[in-house]
Scaffold this active site. Structure first.
Site, PDB file in Angstrom:
ATOM      1  N   ASP A  69       0.817  -1.221   0.000  1.00 32.64           N
ATOM      2  CA  ASP A  69       0.000   0.000   0.000  1.00 32.64           C
ATOM      3  C   ASP A  69       0.846   1.265   0.000  1.00 32.64           C
ATOM      4  OD1 ASP A  69       0.846  -0.423   2.572  1.00 32.64           O
ATOM      5  OD2 ASP A  69      -1.035   0.150   3.530  1.00 32.64           O
ATOM      6  N   ILE A 115       3.265 -10.767   0.838  1.00 31.08           N
ATOM      7  CA  ILE A 115       2.975 -12.106   1.352  1.00 31.08           C
ATOM      8  C   ILE A 115       1.926 -12.065   2.462  1.00 31.08           C
ATOM      9  CG2 ILE A 115       5.292 -12.927   0.779  1.00 31.08           C
ATOM     10  CD1 ILE A 115       5.776 -13.047   3.888  1.00 31.08           C
ATOM     11  N   ASP A 116       1.738 -10.893   3.084  1.00 27.80           N
ATOM     12  CA  ASP A 116       0.788 -10.789   4.203  1.00 27.80           C
ATOM     13  C   ASP A 116      -0.675 -10.814   3.751  1.00 27.80           C
ATOM     14  OD1 ASP A 116       2.912 -10.580   5.903  1.00 27.80           O
ATOM     15  OD2 ASP A 116       2.826  -8.410   6.094  1.00 27.80           O
ATOM     16  N   MET A 611       2.052 -39.736 -10.204  1.00 30.33           N
ATOM     17  CA  MET A 611       2.658 -38.834  -9.225  1.00 30.33           C
ATOM     18  C   MET A 611       1.805 -37.567  -9.067  1.00 30.33           C
ATOM     19  SD  MET A 611       5.865 -37.207 -11.355  1.00 30.33           S
ATOM     20  CE  MET A 611       6.350 -36.167 -10.000  1.00 30.33           C
TER      21      MET A 611
END
Length: 732
Positions: A69, A115-116, A611
């Protein structure tokens, strides 16, 4: 533009021309290749003047800013005062009047990289899913040792002002307690926490997991720390307790498949937004809501993000959660339901059976666990049906209790057992067992067979009244081919497996160069895995059934790869869906590319096989499975009340048997029968598949010359403040 705003201010070699080759081979790299830096100069007007001058001299009038931000607020300020900056530069003789006229307007578009996941208005910011992957890897490793030693583990994750990482981690690992800044624990939380841990041990759990966001606080805004919680548990309860602070390991590593696709989609949407921008268009943020690309007014998002902090400071914690958005609130509600509600003393006398059908996939167990625990919380008795519809016919049915599903969230495959067999000739025996075991409703978790099996049961209601019970199908298959849902549980895990395997395969050619890999993925006739893995691994093409291809297309692809080998990027990657074409098999493609590429490149072929169905579930699949399982039981509980007549349950209306699916932005229930018209039963796929719109992006990023792109569904500008219904001070 290297070094962020600092590069913009310094100019010179810090502003470089980006070419197709210069951004190749970076898709699998974490962090930021072009670099980033905190820039104090840009906060000062003289710094912004220098930045504006550098842009004008290079005739740059469109700026895409990827950051948090703070970065985006700075970009908006830069745009707002652009005319003033040009006037000052012209007055000072730094630029000519002609240059000022040519650059009279600056367009800004933002993408949130954090990432938050702390930026309001978006479901997921770029980097969040990758951070969750790092966290869950650690949680899984810790869980193993904690179970062995019967320990309590406290894990601190990032999130100074936002508890998203902590909250989703708690859901994904079935944590006993989570501390997040938006919703501090009630007074006397210490006593409640200890009671909770004792109760879990009493139910047979060998470990306790507590997740704590670094910004965790109590109701008086005093920090709650890892050591504080550790001392409480070890001293008051005497439990063997360990704490781990993850720190910057969460920021590192290879991006997840979701983040790669998110970044690619948002990059395309950002360019479209810039091309369509006018001087009157407000600066926007491109974002994702459900599976839809959206554009949001930048400053509205910034304002709502600030409003969350104000709400927390003023003690309006319910408002803080609501302001975070629908996705955050749903996660919080699901967590509360699974972790903080005591099963009622009074039972409902309702029996709900859970069955897995079709091929196993990661996330099935998470859905079963959530359904079992929410059912018990609702007062129901939950029944486990083993080995699919065969087990339902053979009476392999038994009660399943709270403790039995402990730890299931992180386990791959199907703990209940599953197979592809449909009810078929066993319908009569199934109806008898529904009566014998007094089953009042049924949750069917699986792939296309689950949908077909559900349809067979609904059709047989005319002959067998016992089948007139509410049913819900939860899509769970790596193929992502169940009608009525844009996503299936298990597809994200498979996609990550394919993506990471492609990374390793490409890396194997790092020394040899001039090599093309032909890789076959699962999916039957559904090209979802091949297409999305193509986007996330930087493939040159992905052959699928839904988009027919011919010998001329193959010839063009070979020519494209021959040209590519003349550049510095001397590797090629071609994906093929398993049933893409009856004649153009993977072996055929390998032979064709090997022959036509002689002297220019050589080929290798890989069939990834089963797999793709294995491994531990990704954070997305754990979270998605948990929410789907919870929502299905709540829906059945309401439906059972509707269908209770004359002392018994009788459900024969179409809306009493539904698929629970993700459609665009929300989880919706759709009657099984209503989806028949949109289903290609021969090829086991929906007739309408949303992800086909993304296929041109794959070709564009692979540098094909002529690509037609559907722009009919342009993301419209939406308002965030109106959606949340809250503004500063909590007033409507």
């Amino acid at each position: 533009m290297p070094r962020g705003y600092q590069g913009l201010v310094d100019g010179g070699d810090n502003i470089k021309l980006a070419t197709w080759e210069s951004v190749s081979m970076m898709l699998h790299l974490g962090g930021t290749v072009i670099g980033s830096a905190r820039c104090m100069d840009f906060k000062e007007k003289w710094g912004r003047l220098k930045a504006a001058c550098n842009l004008v001299k290079l005739s740059i009038t469109n700026l895409c800013v990827i950051g948090g931000d703070g970065s985006l607020t700075g970009a908006n300020q830069f745009r707002t005062e652009w005319s003033e900056l040009l006037a000052d530069l012209t007055k000072g003789g730094k630029i000519s009047a002609e240059e000022a006229k040519r650059s009279s307007h600056l367009n800004i578009v933002g993408m949130v990289g954090s990432i938050d996941n702390d930026f309001c208005g978006t479901d997921m910011t770029i980097g969040t899913d990758s951070a969750l992957h790092r966290i869950i890897e650690v949680v899984d490793a810790i869980t193993t040792t904690a179970q062995s030693h019967q320990r309590t583990f406290i894990l601190e994750v990032m999130g100074r002002h936002c508890g998203y990482l902590a909250l989703v981690t708690a859901l994904a690992c079935g944590a006993d307690w989570v501390f997040i800044p938006e919703m501090p624990p009630e007074e006397n939380w210490e006593e409640h926490l200890c009671k909770r841990l004792i109760a879990q041990r009493g139910r047979g759990s060998r470990l306790n997991v507590i997740i704590l966001a670094e910004g965790a606080q109590d109701r008086n805004q005093k920090p709650i720390t890892c050591d504080q919680v550790k001392n409480l548990v070890s001293k008051k309860l005497g439990f063997d307790t360990r704490s781990t602070i993850l720190g910057h390991v969460q920021r590192g590593g290879t991006p997840s498949a979701f983040d790669r696709i998110l970044g690619s989609r948002m990059g395309v949407e950002a360019v479209m937004a810039l091309l369509e921008a006018t001087p009157e268009t407000p600066a926007c943020v491109v974002s994702l809501s459900g599976n839809m690309a959206v554009r949001l007014p930048l400053m509205e998002c910034v304002q709502v993000t600030k409003d969350v902090t104000v709400a927390m400071t003023e003690g309006r914690f319910e408002d803080a959660v609501k302001l975070r958005g629908k996705s955050f609130q749903n996660n919080w509600d699901t967590y509360k339901m699974l972790a903080h509600v005591t099963p009622p003393e009074m039972k409902s006398n309702i029996n709900i059976a859970i069955i897995n059908v079709g091929a196993p996939c990661a996330g099935m167990n998470a859905a079963v666990r959530a359904a079992v625990r929410v059912g018990i919380i609702q007062g129901h008795q939950m029944l486990a049906v083993h080995d699919g519809f065969d087990g339902l016919a053979n009476g392999q049915i038994e009660p399943i209790i709270w403790a039995q599903v402990g730890g299931w969230t992180g386990k791959g495959g199907s703990n209940l057992g599953t197979n592809r067999h449909l009810p078929g000739k066993n319908i009569e025996q199934i109806s008898l067992n529904i009566t014998k075991f007094n089953i009042h409703s049924l949750i069917i978790i699986g792939g296309f067979e689950a949908y077909l099996g559900g349809l067979e049961l609904v059709t047989a209601r005319e002959m067998y009244e016992e089948l007139c019970i509410p049913m819900v199908v939860i899509p769970a298959t790596v193929s992502n081919n169940v009608p009525g849902s844009d996503f299936s549980i298990g597809a994200d895990t498979a996609l990550n497996t394919i993506t990471m395997t492609c990374d390793r395969i490409k890396q194997s050619a790092a020394g040899t160069k001039r090599r093309v890999f032909i890789i076959e993925t699962m999916g039957g006739y559904c090209g979802y895995l091949a297409t999305m893995a193509g986007l996330s691994s930087g493939a040159d093409d992905a052959y699928i059934y839904e988009e027919p291809f011919h010998i001329r297309d193959l010839e063009l692809n070979v020519e494209h790869l021959i040209e590519k080998m003349k550049t510095s990027v001397k590797r090629g990657l071609i994906l093929r869906n398993s049933n893409a074409n009856e004649n153009y098999t993977t072996q055929f493609l390998y032979n064709l590319y090997s022959e036509e590429g002689k002297g220019t490149f050589d080929c290798r072929m890989n069939v990834l096989g089963h797999m793709q169905q294995g491994g531990t579930p990704s954070p997305f699949d754990r979270n998605f499975g948990t929410k789907m399982g919870s929502k299905s039981v709540l829906w059945l509980t309401d439906k059972l009340k509707e269908c209770y007549r004359h002392g018994r349950i009788f459900a024969n209306m179409p809306d009493s048997a539904c698929v629970l699916g993700m459609k665009k932005r929300s989880l919706v229930f759709q009657p099984l029968a209503s989806l028949k018209d949109d289903t290609d039963f021969e090829h086991r796929i929906p007739k309408t598949e949303w992800w086909l719109r993304l296929r041109p992006i794959l070709k564009i990023l692979a540098k094909y010359d002529t690509v037609e792109m559907d722009t009919s569904e342009v993301a419209a500008m939406e308002h965030v403040i109106k959606k949340t219904g809250l503004v500063k001070g909590g007033k409507m």
